[in-house]
Enzyme design. Sequence first.
Site, short mmCIF file in Angstrom:
data_model
loop_
_atom_site.label_atom_id
_atom_site.label_comp_id
_atom_site.label_asym_id
_atom_site.label_seq_id
_atom_site.Cartn_x
_atom_site.Cartn_y
_atom_site.Cartn_z
N GLY A 98 0.84 -1.20 0.00
CA GLY A 98 0.00 0.00 0.00
C GLY A 98 0.87 1.25 0.00
N ASP A 122 4.23 -9.49 5.69
CA ASP A 122 3.40 -10.30 4.79
C ASP A 122 4.16 -10.90 3.59
OD1 ASP A 122 1.42 -9.40 6.47
OD2 ASP A 122 0.56 -7.98 5.06
N ARG A 157 -4.55 -32.69 22.31
CA ARG A 157 -5.36 -31.72 21.59
C ARG A 157 -4.71 -31.36 20.24
NH1 ARG A 157 -6.21 -27.76 26.79
NH2 ARG A 157 -8.19 -28.63 27.47
N ARG A 166 -2.48 -10.89 5.75
CA ARG A 166 -3.52 -10.33 4.87
C ARG A 166 -3.89 -11.37 3.82
NH1 ARG A 166 -4.73 -4.83 5.29
NH2 ARG A 166 -2.83 -3.98 6.13
N ARG A 204 -2.71 -38.09 16.69
CA ARG A 204 -1.85 -37.43 17.69
C ARG A 204 -1.97 -35.91 17.55
NH1 ARG A 204 3.01 -35.96 15.08
NH2 ARG A 204 3.28 -37.02 13.12
N1 LIG Z 1 -3.96 3.04 -3.33
C1 LIG Z 1 -3.28 3.91 -2.57
N2 LIG Z 1 -3.08 5.18 -3.01
C2 LIG Z 1 -2.39 6.06 -2.27
N3 LIG Z 1 -1.86 5.80 -1.07
C3 LIG Z 1 -2.03 4.57 -0.58
C4 LIG Z 1 -2.74 3.56 -1.30
N4 LIG Z 1 -2.74 2.43 -0.55
C5 LIG Z 1 -2.07 2.73 0.57
N5 LIG Z 1 -1.63 4.00 0.56
C6 LIG Z 1 -0.89 4.72 1.62
O1 LIG Z 1 0.01 3.82 2.27
C7 LIG Z 1 -0.38 3.64 3.63
C8 LIG Z 1 -0.09 2.24 4.06
O2 LIG Z 1 -0.81 1.34 3.25
P1 LIG Z 1 -1.38 -0.02 3.85
O3 LIG Z 1 -2.24 0.29 5.01
O4 LIG Z 1 -1.98 -0.77 2.71
O5 LIG Z 1 -0.09 -0.75 4.44
P2 LIG Z 1 1.16 -1.40 3.69
O6 LIG Z 1 2.09 -0.35 3.25
O7 LIG Z 1 0.66 -2.34 2.64
O8 LIG Z 1 1.87 -2.16 4.88
P3 LIG Z 1 1.44 -3.53 5.59
O9 LIG Z 1 1.77 -4.63 4.62
O10 LIG Z 1 2.28 -3.58 6.79
O11 LIG Z 1 -0.03 -3.44 5.87
C9 LIG Z 1 -1.87 4.02 3.63
O12 LIG Z 1 -2.33 4.37 4.91
C10 LIG Z 1 -1.86 5.20 2.70
O13 LIG Z 1 -1.32 6.33 3.31
O1 LIG Z 2 -2.33 -2.95 12.43
P1 LIG Z 2 -3.55 -3.22 11.63
O2 LIG Z 2 -4.01 -2.02 10.92
O3 LIG Z 2 -4.60 -3.92 12.42
O4 LIG Z 2 -3.12 -4.22 10.47
C1 LIG Z 2 -3.11 -5.61 10.52
C2 LIG Z 2 -2.53 -6.11 9.22
O5 LIG Z 2 -1.20 -5.64 9.11
C3 LIG Z 2 -0.33 -6.72 8.84
O6 LIG Z 2 0.23 -7.10 10.07
C4 LIG Z 2 0.77 -6.28 7.94
O7 LIG Z 2 0.22 -5.97 6.69
C5 LIG Z 2 -1.24 -7.79 8.25
O8 LIG Z 2 -0.65 -9.07 8.32
C6 LIG Z 2 -2.48 -7.59 9.08
O9 LIG Z 2 -3.63 -8.02 8.40
#
Ligand SMILES: Nc1ncnc2c1ncn2[C@@H]1O[C@H](COP(=O)(O)OP(=O)(O)OP(=O)(O)O)[C@@H](O)[C@H]1O
Ligand SMILES: O=P(O)(O)OC[C@H]1O[C@](O)(CO)[C@@H](O)[C@@H]1O
Length: 285
Positions: A98, A122, A157, A166, A204
């Site tokens: 993201g 992840d 168990r 995710r 087991r």
């Molecule tokens: N499609 C998008 N367009 C613009 N900004 C984004 C988008 N997706 C995510 N972001 C930005 O990146 C931040 C982090 O994204 P996200 O919550 O998906 O985590 P991540 O970077 O994938 O990390 P993790 O794998 O730990 O969840 C978002 O809060 C936002 O600020």
């Molecule tokens: O901290 P939050 O926003 O609950 O995010 C949890 C998510 O973040 C991660 O730990 C990292 O992307 C995922 O495995 C999990 O689904």
Amino acid sequence: MQIGVLCSGGDAPGMNAAVLGTADTSEAEVVFIKNGYRGIYERTFAFPNAIEIEASQAGAAIGTARFDEFRQPKTRAEIAKILHEEGLDALVVAGGNGSWEGARLLKAETGFPVIVVPATIDNDFPNTDYTLGFDSALDCISNAVDDLILTARSHHRVFLLEVMGRKSFELAESAAYANFSIPVLDESKDNLDRIAENVNKQGRSQILIVPEGLPDKQDAIEYLSEKIELETKYLNLSYLQRGAKPTTYDRLIGHRFGAEAISYLLANQDGYLGRKDGKIMLSNW
Ligand SMILES: Nc1ncnc2c1ncn2[C@@H]1O[C@H](COP(=O)(O)OP(=O)(O)OP(=O)(O)O)[C@@H](O)[C@H]1O
Ligand SMILES: O=P(O)(O)OC[C@H]1O[C@](O)(CO)[C@@H](O)[C@@H]1O
């Protein structure tokens, strides 16, 4: 050159090593930005010596955030403006896919140079075999399995252990392989019946590893609990995986990712880092 450094998305063990790695240079002035993209918007900047950072600790010492407003083009334009006003020439972002998408859009829309360091437990990030934090989270799951099997055997168990990731099943699959446990990677009735049959045949204690992103997860857990003859217990390892002590590997690769990000920016290159065939490499935007 003045380079801003931030963590974004979920914290990942090894992020601190990456942040420290960026500051391991005398050729650039590194400015830490607190709390992800939100920190730019709120102008929460701090110089490296103002923050205590230990590579041996999990979490993101400079703070991280999920900042939904960054999904809006107008917020990204405002953020580029703030970066210029603060005298920053480039940005390093440690985060998951993201954060990568956000950085890609920032670069595409504003031209601001940015390098992303893949950091998420992840292991789901473009063009890399490895994301920072995966090894530590995996270690956390292994330790849990080592401990759980002892109490499981004492009571005959079976444990269903839910792990993070995710939509990615990499943690679940790797943890199951590494620990000779049983991965539940498919919620089809055929697969669940086959797993239950094998467990019943062996008779087991076992640990079944369930990825959080398994479709119809709750139904699958209930179905398995009904079909398995031994008593079953469910446990979600949850955030303990993110809080796992960074392994030496994550500290090493974190340091290297951080240092390489700065080297590339100093050479006027940007994009996103990855590890392929044991090498750190840059993919261009
Ligand atoms: N499609 C998008 N367009 C613009 N900004 C984004 C988008 N997706 C995510 N972001 C930005 O990146 C931040 C982090 O994204 P996200 O919550 O998906 O985590 P991540 O970077 O994938 O990390 P993790 O794998 O730990 O969840 C978002 O809060 C936002 O600020
Ligand atoms: O901290 P939050 O926003 O609950 O995010 C949890 C998510 O973040 C991660 O730990 C990292 O992307 C995922 O495995 C999990 O689904």
